[in-house]
Every structure is written in structure tokens, then in C-alpha cells.
Scaffold this active site. Sequence first.
Site, PDB file in Angstrom:
ATOM      1  N   HIS A  38       0.851  -1.192   0.000  1.00  0.00           N
ATOM      2  CA  HIS A  38       0.000   0.000   0.000  1.00  0.00           C
ATOM      3  C   HIS A  38       0.891   1.249   0.000  1.00  0.00           C
ATOM      4  O   HIS A  38       2.041   1.200   0.467  1.00  0.00           O
ATOM      5  CB  HIS A  38      -0.893   0.029   1.247  1.00  0.00           C
ATOM      6  CG  HIS A  38      -2.017  -0.966   1.213  1.00  0.00           C
ATOM      7  ND1 HIS A  38      -3.034  -0.991   2.142  1.00  0.00           N
ATOM      8  CD2 HIS A  38      -2.279  -1.984   0.331  1.00  0.00           C
ATOM      9  CE1 HIS A  38      -3.880  -1.974   1.846  1.00  0.00           C
ATOM     10  NE2 HIS A  38      -3.441  -2.595   0.765  1.00  0.00           N
TER      11      HIS A  38
ATOM     12  N   GLU B 277       1.000   3.865   1.829  1.00  0.00           N
ATOM     13  CA  GLU B 277       1.505   4.320   3.132  1.00  0.00           C
ATOM     14  C   GLU B 277       2.721   3.505   3.581  1.00  0.00           C
ATOM     15  O   GLU B 277       3.687   4.054   4.103  1.00  0.00           O
ATOM     16  CB  GLU B 277       0.406   4.181   4.208  1.00  0.00           C
ATOM     17  CG  GLU B 277      -0.856   4.952   3.937  1.00  0.00           C
ATOM     18  CD  GLU B 277      -1.916   4.120   3.220  1.00  0.00           C
ATOM     19  OE1 GLU B 277      -1.584   3.432   2.220  1.00  0.00           O
ATOM     20  OE2 GLU B 277      -3.075   4.157   3.638  1.00  0.00           O
TER      21      GLU B 277
ATOM     22  N   CYS C 203      -6.047   1.874   5.901  1.00  0.00           N
ATOM     23  CA  CYS C 203      -6.690   0.643   6.353  1.00  0.00           C
ATOM     24  C   CYS C 203      -6.084   0.214   7.700  1.00  0.00           C
ATOM     25  O   CYS C 203      -5.185   0.874   8.225  1.00  0.00           O
ATOM     26  CB  CYS C 203      -6.482  -0.448   5.311  1.00  0.00           C
ATOM     27  SG  CYS C 203      -4.767  -1.026   5.215  1.00  0.00           S
TER      28      CYS C 203
ATOM     29  N   CYS D  12      -2.200  -0.322   7.483  1.00  0.00           N
ATOM     30  CA  CYS D  12      -1.432   0.924   7.360  1.00  0.00           C
ATOM     31  C   CYS D  12      -1.563   1.790   8.608  1.00  0.00           C
ATOM     32  O   CYS D  12      -0.582   2.395   9.052  1.00  0.00           O
ATOM     33  CB  CYS D  12      -1.868   1.693   6.126  1.00  0.00           C
ATOM     34  SG  CYS D  12      -1.451   0.805   4.610  1.00  0.00           S
TER      35      CYS D  12
HETATM   36 ZN   LIG Z   1      -3.435   0.205   3.727  1.00  0.00          ZN
END
Ligand SMILES: [Zn+2]
Length: 150
Positions: free
Chosen positions: A51, A53, A81, A84
Site C-alpha cells: 500500500h 503508506e 486501512c 497501514c
Molecule cells: Zn493500507
Amino acid sequence: MDILYMREALKEAEKAYSIYEVPVGAVVVYEGEIIGRGYNQRETLNDPTAHAEILAIKEASKHLDAWRLLNCTMYVTLEPCAMCAGAIVNARIGRLVMGTRDPKRGCCGTVEDLTNHPKFNHRLEVEFGVLEDECSSIISDFFRELRENK
Ligand SMILES: [Zn+2]
């Protein structure tokens, strides 16, 4: 300044868009300088942890040669999420600025709040709504295009 850095996060999201990844982008800022950038590359790398991040945190930690990102601010186009948000807390990031909420996965206040959990030993300042229209439309445009091209 928040708007300026969110524009940089949006540029990262556009990179994801251009390679058919869900367009989410993030930057990490330390003392006015961008020290980490990332965009979602889950499909490209076949990596569920790739992801935006996480990639931005890794780059920032490498840059500072430290795992603690205490005086750093992360700008991310979409609310992080659970994974993260957990990484952001573990990195001790001081401030988190988000473009738009994620009603299905957001763990920074929407579905759940890991950024200010009363039992965690690190809490951070969170802000929503910086360039919200741009950050949410890049995602809705992406999914509309995906449906139309099916
Ligand atoms: Zn994430």
C-alpha cells in the site's frame, strides 16, 4: 502547506492510476521536506502489503536511518486501512492528514480508530478533508473506468 503536500500525495495516486492500481498515494514530510513517497502497487508487486503508506514509511525510515518517524507528517489521499494505520502508529508518526474517508476499510476514525486508541501507547493528530474532492474523485473515476472497460 497541507494543500501543497496533499497535491504531492495526489501525484503519487496518479502514478497508481496510470498502471491500473487503485489510486492511493502518500508522502511523508519531515522539516518541510518530502522524505518518503509511495503509491499503491498491490497488483504490480503481487504484495498485499504494498500500500502507498507502507512504501512511503519504508522510504522515510531509510532516509532518516531510523524506524521512528516522530516529527513526521503523513499525507495520504485515502484514509488508511487497519494494516497501514497500524504501521503509522508503529512508526510513531506525529500527524496524519487525509484527503477522504474510506467507509469500508478506514481505520483512522471511520470504521475503527487505531490512531487514537485509548490503550495504545502512541496517539496522533489526525485531520480529514484536505483536497477531499480531488482525492475522492480520483478513486470514483478509477472504478467507473474499470466498470466501463469490462
Ligand atoms: Zn493500507
